[in-house]
Design an enzyme around this catalytic site. Structure first.
Site, PDB file in Angstrom:
ATOM      1  N   TYR A 167     -13.120  44.980   5.624  1.00 52.51           N
ATOM      2  CA  TYR A 167     -14.178  43.976   5.821  1.00 52.51           C
ATOM      3  C   TYR A 167     -13.559  42.673   6.331  1.00 52.51           C
ATOM      4  CZ  TYR A 167     -17.891  40.708   4.313  1.00 52.51           C
ATOM      5  OH  TYR A 167     -18.860  39.732   4.237  1.00 52.51           O
ATOM      6  N   GLY A 216     -30.958  42.424  10.669  1.00 60.22           N
ATOM      7  CA  GLY A 216     -30.518  42.559   9.267  1.00 60.22           C
ATOM      8  C   GLY A 216     -31.388  41.672   8.391  1.00 60.22           C
ATOM      9  N   GLY A 225     -32.022  42.119   4.407  1.00 61.56           N
ATOM     10  CA  GLY A 225     -30.911  42.081   3.460  1.00 61.56           C
ATOM     11  C   GLY A 225     -30.967  40.851   2.571  1.00 61.56           C
ATOM     12  N   ASP A 253     -34.648  45.136  11.416  1.00 58.90           N
ATOM     13  CA  ASP A 253     -33.749  45.804  10.467  1.00 58.90           C
ATOM     14  C   ASP A 253     -33.860  47.304  10.649  1.00 58.90           C
ATOM     15  OD1 ASP A 253     -32.472  46.703   7.841  1.00 58.90           O
ATOM     16  OD2 ASP A 253     -32.443  44.537   7.545  1.00 58.90           O
TER      17      ASP A 253
HETATM   18  N1  LIG Z   1     -23.860  38.258   0.543  1.00 61.15           N
HETATM   19  C1  LIG Z   1     -22.713  37.617   0.508  1.00 61.15           C
HETATM   20  O1  LIG Z   1     -22.273  37.160  -0.550  1.00 61.15           O
HETATM   21  C2  LIG Z   1     -21.936  37.396   1.786  1.00 61.15           C
HETATM   22  C3  LIG Z   1     -20.750  36.661   1.734  1.00 61.15           C
HETATM   23  C4  LIG Z   1     -20.025  36.476   2.906  1.00 61.15           C
HETATM   24  C5  LIG Z   1     -20.505  36.948   4.115  1.00 61.15           C
HETATM   25  N2  LIG Z   1     -21.686  37.657   4.138  1.00 61.15           N
HETATM   26  C6  LIG Z   1     -22.140  38.170   5.435  1.00 61.15           C
HETATM   27  O2  LIG Z   1     -23.503  37.842   5.655  1.00 61.15           O
HETATM   28  C7  LIG Z   1     -24.152  38.894   6.378  1.00 61.15           C
HETATM   29  C8  LIG Z   1     -25.375  39.388   5.612  1.00 61.15           C
HETATM   30  O3  LIG Z   1     -24.966  39.810   4.319  1.00 61.15           O
HETATM   31  P1  LIG Z   1     -26.004  40.332   3.223  1.00 61.15           P
HETATM   32  O4  LIG Z   1     -25.394  40.079   1.909  1.00 61.15           O
HETATM   33  O5  LIG Z   1     -27.357  39.822   3.522  1.00 61.15           O
HETATM   34  O6  LIG Z   1     -25.924  41.912   3.491  1.00 61.15           O
HETATM   35  P2  LIG Z   1     -27.002  43.039   3.071  1.00 61.15           P
HETATM   36  O7  LIG Z   1     -26.228  44.309   2.972  1.00 61.15           O
HETATM   37  O8  LIG Z   1     -27.802  42.583   1.911  1.00 61.15           O
HETATM   38  O9  LIG Z   1     -27.960  43.092   4.334  1.00 61.15           O
HETATM   39  C9  LIG Z   1     -27.586  43.644   5.561  1.00 61.15           C
HETATM   40  C10 LIG Z   1     -28.850  44.140   6.265  1.00 61.15           C
HETATM   41  O10 LIG Z   1     -28.449  44.724   7.493  1.00 61.15           O
HETATM   42  C11 LIG Z   1     -29.221  45.907   7.684  1.00 61.15           C
HETATM   43  N3  LIG Z   1     -28.490  46.828   8.547  1.00 61.15           N
HETATM   44  C12 LIG Z   1     -27.437  47.622   8.240  1.00 61.15           C
HETATM   45  N4  LIG Z   1     -27.091  48.380   9.285  1.00 61.15           N
HETATM   46  C13 LIG Z   1     -27.959  48.071  10.292  1.00 61.15           C
HETATM   47  C14 LIG Z   1     -28.125  48.529  11.626  1.00 61.15           C
HETATM   48  N5  LIG Z   1     -27.319  49.481  12.132  1.00 61.15           N
HETATM   49  N6  LIG Z   1     -29.103  47.987  12.376  1.00 61.15           N
HETATM   50  C15 LIG Z   1     -29.924  47.039  11.862  1.00 61.15           C
HETATM   51  N7  LIG Z   1     -29.819  46.577  10.594  1.00 61.15           N
HETATM   52  C16 LIG Z   1     -28.857  47.089   9.824  1.00 61.15           C
HETATM   53  C17 LIG Z   1     -29.387  46.485   6.285  1.00 61.15           C
HETATM   54  O11 LIG Z   1     -30.487  47.387   6.250  1.00 61.15           O
HETATM   55  C18 LIG Z   1     -29.608  45.224   5.464  1.00 61.15           C
HETATM   56  O12 LIG Z   1     -30.972  44.899   5.364  1.00 61.15           O
HETATM   57  C19 LIG Z   1     -23.074  39.972   6.606  1.00 61.15           C
HETATM   58  O13 LIG Z   1     -22.453  39.756   7.848  1.00 61.15           O
HETATM   59  C20 LIG Z   1     -22.079  39.680   5.512  1.00 61.15           C
HETATM   60  O14 LIG Z   1     -20.795  40.130   5.859  1.00 61.15           O
HETATM   61  C21 LIG Z   1     -22.396  37.900   3.006  1.00 61.15           C
END
Ligand SMILES: NC(=O)c1ccc[n+]([C@@H]2O[C@H](COP(=O)([O-])OP(=O)(O)OC[C@H]3O[C@@H](n4cnc5c(N)ncnc54)[C@H](O)[C@@H]3O)[C@@H](O)[C@H]2O)c1
Length: 323
Positions: A145, A11, A14, A37
């Site tokens: 979620y 990931g 992201g 990713d």
């Molecule tokens: N951003 C926030 O504010 C926040 C807050 C709390 C927790 N989180 C957690 O942090 C983590 C990352 O969040 P983020 O904001 O960077 O999310 P994001 O959606 O920006 O990034 C997720 C990445 O995972 C990739 N992905 C999706 N499905 C996939 C698959 N099947 N195989 C490989 N890659 C895949 C996507 O292409 C993307 O690049 C997550 O677990 C999220 O729950 C984020």
């Protein structure tokens, strides 16, 4: 870190993955950190190290790649976030759980020494304390979620106690960054608002003016994540996920801060389905356990973060939030 100890970030393209991968490469060297990713490699990562196209739902390919690259630590960031998850609950559950179970199983089978997997403040539902929500507050999450994060925390605990996989986790609050765009969370407004200000547009906020939520600047989140992963194993007392606090604010407060820096900025409020999600979460988080165990302390307050955001978002790349 020894030369042979390689890291895999899943990931990596992201919101968090991009910045975490860059920070890990800066710290341990480009060759030590493999980025993976489902999406194509993001421009910011190009030329900084190895990139693998990988679908985390495909356990066999994950296993092959872990072996091939001699991976000793995995950071799993692939997930469907809170707001997107409420649109597709079945898919959110499937991605969020299977990605974690595939990673934990491969870690166990291949002797991966450490796993990082982020949880979220979404594990807390409307029955949890709103102010300074404690580390061990028990509650029923209101979103799929949150259910997936609460269950995931229990799986992390299980793999540590049953198999000795050193899994570490943080309950991130809403994360705010300028390098990458947000990925479908309920706190995305706190990023969009800066983009609107840089473009000179009025911001239509999807939450009410007085909705207070826990947030954190990305630099703090990345530093906290690396500090947790580098802490001696003897310091880690929480094997579900650590509460972590940064800054709690409302849309009205961040708008006032921006107005002080961008005179003429304006906001209107058009709450949508995300209001109910936000209202199910705590307003602020008690993180004394993380502070005690591995020395966590945030460095960014609302002013410092706002200055950084407005300084660094390039007007030609700022997203429009006009409706
Ligand atoms: N951003 C926030 O504010 C926040 C807050 C709390 C927790 N989180 C957690 O942090 C983590 C990352 O969040 P983020 O904001 O960077 O999310 P994001 O959606 O920006 O990034 C997720 C990445 O995972 C990739 N992905 C999706 N499905 C996939 C698959 N099947 N195989 C490989 N890659 C895949 C996507 O292409 C993307 O690049 C997550 O677990 C999220 O729950 C984020």
């Amino acid at each position: 870190m020894e030369d042979a100890q390689k890291i895999l970030v899943i990931g990596a393209c992201g919101q968090i993955g991009t910045e975490l991968t860059l920070a890990l490469r800066q710290r341990y060297g480009g060759d030590a950190v493999v980025a993976a990713d489902l999406k194509r490699e993001s421009d910011l990562l190009k030329g900084t190290g190895t990139f693998l196209p990988l679908d985390i739902m495909d356990k066999m390919t994950l296993q092959v790649q872990v072996r091939r690259h001699n991976i000793k630590s995995i950071y799993l960031l692939a997930a469907m976030l809170s707001a997107s998850g409420e649109q597709q609950p079945q898919l959110a559950w499937k991605l969020n759980m299977e990605s974690l179970l595939n990673t934990l199983e491969v870690a166990r089978e291949e002797g991966v020494q450490k796993v990082f997997w982020p949880s979220s403040i979404a594990v807390f539902g409307p029955d949890a304390p709103k102010v300074d929500c404690p580390q061990d507050a028990w509650s029923t999450p209101a979103t799929v979620y949150g259910i997936s994060k609460l269950s995931g925390e229990q799986w992390c605990h299980y793999y540590f106690t049953r198999y000795g996989v050193d899994v570490r986790s943080i309950r991130y609050p809403g994360l705010i960054s300028y390098k990458t765009l947000p990925g479908g969370g309920t706190t995305d407004y706190a990023i969009e608002i800066y983009h609107a200000a840089v473009r000179g547009e009025q911001y239509p906020c999807f939450l009410k003016a007085d909705t207070r939520l826990p947030m954190m600047y990305m630099d703090d989140a990345v530093r906290g994540t690396i500090d947790l992963m580098e802490a001696p194993v003897s310091r880690i007392t929480v094997r579900t996920a650590y509460n972590l606090a940064g800054i709690s604010f409302t849309p009205a407060e961040v708008a006032a801060e921006i107005k002080g820096l961008v005179p003429g900025f304006s906001i209107i409020y058009k709450p949508d389905y995300r209001q109910a999600i936000a209202e199910s979460w705590p307003e602020s988080i008690d993180d004394h356990t993380a502070r005690r165990d591995w020395g966590w302390a945030p460095e960014y307050d609302l002013r410092k973060m706002s200055e950084e955001m407005l300084k660094n978002i390039r007007p030609e790349l700022a997203m429009s939030t006009k409706q």
